[in-house]
Design a protein around this motif. Sequence first.
Motif, PDB file in Angstrom:
ATOM      1  N   PRO A  61       0.598  -1.234  -0.012  1.00 46.60           N
ATOM      2  CA  PRO A  61       0.096  -0.079  -0.106  1.00 46.60           C
ATOM      3  C   PRO A  61       0.952   1.357   0.060  1.00 46.60           C
ATOM      4  CG  PRO A  61      -0.664  -1.504   1.726  1.00 46.60           C
ATOM      5  CD  PRO A  61       0.575  -1.987   1.287  1.00 46.60           C
TER       6      PRO A  61
ATOM      7  N   THR B 143     -12.790  -3.304   4.030  1.00 45.49           N
ATOM      8  CA  THR B 143     -11.958  -3.136   2.804  1.00 45.49           C
ATOM      9  C   THR B 143     -10.699  -2.452   3.314  1.00 45.49           C
ATOM     10  OG1 THR B 143     -13.361  -1.463   2.120  1.00 45.49           O
ATOM     11  CG2 THR B 143     -13.494  -3.370   0.997  1.00 45.49           C
ATOM     12  N   ASN B 144     -10.958  -1.552   4.142  1.00 50.11           N
ATOM     13  CA  ASN B 144      -9.666  -1.124   4.793  1.00 50.11           C
ATOM     14  C   ASN B 144      -8.808  -1.946   5.340  1.00 50.11           C
ATOM     15  OD1 ASN B 144      -9.721   1.360   3.623  1.00 50.11           O
ATOM     16  ND2 ASN B 144     -10.420   2.863   5.256  1.00 50.11           N
ATOM     17  N   PRO B 147      -7.690  -4.778   2.315  1.00 51.64           N
ATOM     18  CA  PRO B 147      -7.637  -4.495   0.908  1.00 51.64           C
ATOM     19  C   PRO B 147      -7.655  -5.430  -0.090  1.00 51.64           C
ATOM     20  CG  PRO B 147      -5.776  -3.200   2.138  1.00 51.64           C
ATOM     21  CD  PRO B 147      -6.188  -4.384   3.216  1.00 51.64           C
ATOM     22  N   LYS B 154      -8.402  -7.762  -4.971  1.00 49.57           N
ATOM     23  CA  LYS B 154      -8.809  -6.763  -4.221  1.00 49.57           C
ATOM     24  C   LYS B 154     -10.376  -7.135  -3.560  1.00 49.57           C
ATOM     25  CE  LYS B 154      -6.689  -2.552  -6.270  1.00 49.57           C
ATOM     26  NZ  LYS B 154      -5.913  -2.367  -4.988  1.00 49.57           N
ATOM     27  N   GLU B 156     -12.587  -4.972  -2.519  1.00 45.71           N
ATOM     28  CA  GLU B 156     -13.654  -4.259  -3.070  1.00 45.71           C
ATOM     29  C   GLU B 156     -14.485  -4.798  -4.198  1.00 45.71           C
ATOM     30  OE1 GLU B 156     -12.063   0.339  -1.843  1.00 45.71           O
ATOM     31  OE2 GLU B 156     -11.673  -0.763  -4.045  1.00 45.71           O
TER      32      GLU B 156
END
Lengths: 248, 274
Positions: A61, B143-144, B147, B154, B156
């Motif tokens: 990230p 989702t945070n 991730p 992903k 999301e």
Amino acid sequence: MSLETLCGAWLAVGLSLCIYSFLYRDNPFFKLGEHIFVGASVGYLLVITYHEVMLKKLAVPLIEQHEWRLIIPLILGLLLLARFLPRLAWTSRLTFAFILGVSSGVAIPRLLSSFVLQQVQGTLKPLVTVGPAGISFGLAELNTVLILIGVVSVLVYFFFSVEHTGSVRRVARVGSCFLMISFGAAFGYTVMARMSLLIGRFDELILYATPEYGYATVWLLGLVTGGLVWWQRRVRQAETQAPPDGAE
Amino acid sequence: MREFAVRLLQLDRRFIFVLMSVVTVLPLLYPLGLPVRISPETRQLYDTLERLPERSVVLLSLDFDPASKPELYPMTVSLLRHAFARNLRVVALTLWPAGTSMAESAVTHGAEEAGKRDGTDYVFLGYGPGEANAIINIGQSLTNAFPTDYAGRKTEALPVLEGVRSLRDIDYALSLSAGFPGLDTWYVYGKEKYGFELGGGCTAVSAPKFYPLLQTGQITGLLGGLRGAAEYETLLNQAGKATAGMDAQSATHFLIIGLIIVCNVCYLLSGRKE
């Protein structure tokens, strides 16, 4: 069956038997199994932490998605390593202060609410049910009464500001009985848990004793038993050859 | 008689180990098929899963490592079978780093057995670091907190997580816990704040500490140790490892009770003061 599965089965059986050999007495097979277990556990934890935390939650990230806010936990984490540098060791206190402050702030209200307030609320239930048909007292109400007696008497048992004589002593004795019952139940559950682990292990040892796994349990049981006999004989020989205490 | 009692009390403890091994192995080789009675707490958990509408979201936190596999793995298998049979969406994760591979393998096998699709019917998110903080993180934003899932996709974009933004969107959370972090952590840092339905399973050692939470309705349903797993298998009509182990469990318990009685009788007969 793949070679990988077969090797895994033989290794699992061998290490299980090495650990169980401690039931005879402390021996090199047990020590071997113990050291491999500790080493493998630490190695596995390091790999998982590196891959799942350092890479997936920090490096990727930060570098690929430019999530700059992650620099803060990165710096706080690095400060912890400053413990190894005497001149900068004080900076690690910043991280510890952050951890302690946040943890206490988050934990204290939640724990109080979950394990004190909610539990007190659960204890303070009506002792009888009042309905259209009048007052009723069933098994649920009996349960509530028992819980109330248990809570009050155990609290009295741990109340040391008053001397335990007369009626206080009698109530405290009741509390002591409740405590003994709870300890007994806890011990019973502990025995059940340990037996479950033994059953789980034996279940796999029996599975690996089949021809499909090349009789892994049978061969390795023989090997470990033979090894124990040989080791025991060597220990005895060494003991008989050693000079008595105090002799030169 | 007194001499015999004294000799019995001085018996090498390794005889007891051998006896225990024999009593454990025999029922595993020759099952007795003793009946398994369903406890209210197991029934409660089963009923809660039964009541959920199709495509509801079940969060399964596999908070254990291989050391507790004999007790908690059969629970995992049964709960996955039940959830998949009811066509529920399963979101699995672990708060224990040492249990990550085992958890992933359990979820994948369960899904393959039920013919479920990864990413659509279920997802394994992997290891959530930070113990209680991981739960708070998921509570704020799933989702945070994750991730990507364990496979690196992903989260999301995953259909299984459609409409699931945080713990508030979970219909039923289950924690199979072997210690800290576990079921109580999920209660304190998750349910208390985000108000979802919470149940779970635990090792028999930790079962007594969860009964007060069950009694007050703070958690909905509890599977306690191998017995809880066997009860759940019985409810599903799918006898597995736990049911097979219950005969051995009962046999060893009988032996322990017998040994306690024999030791006490011998102690009294020996006339010992200490």
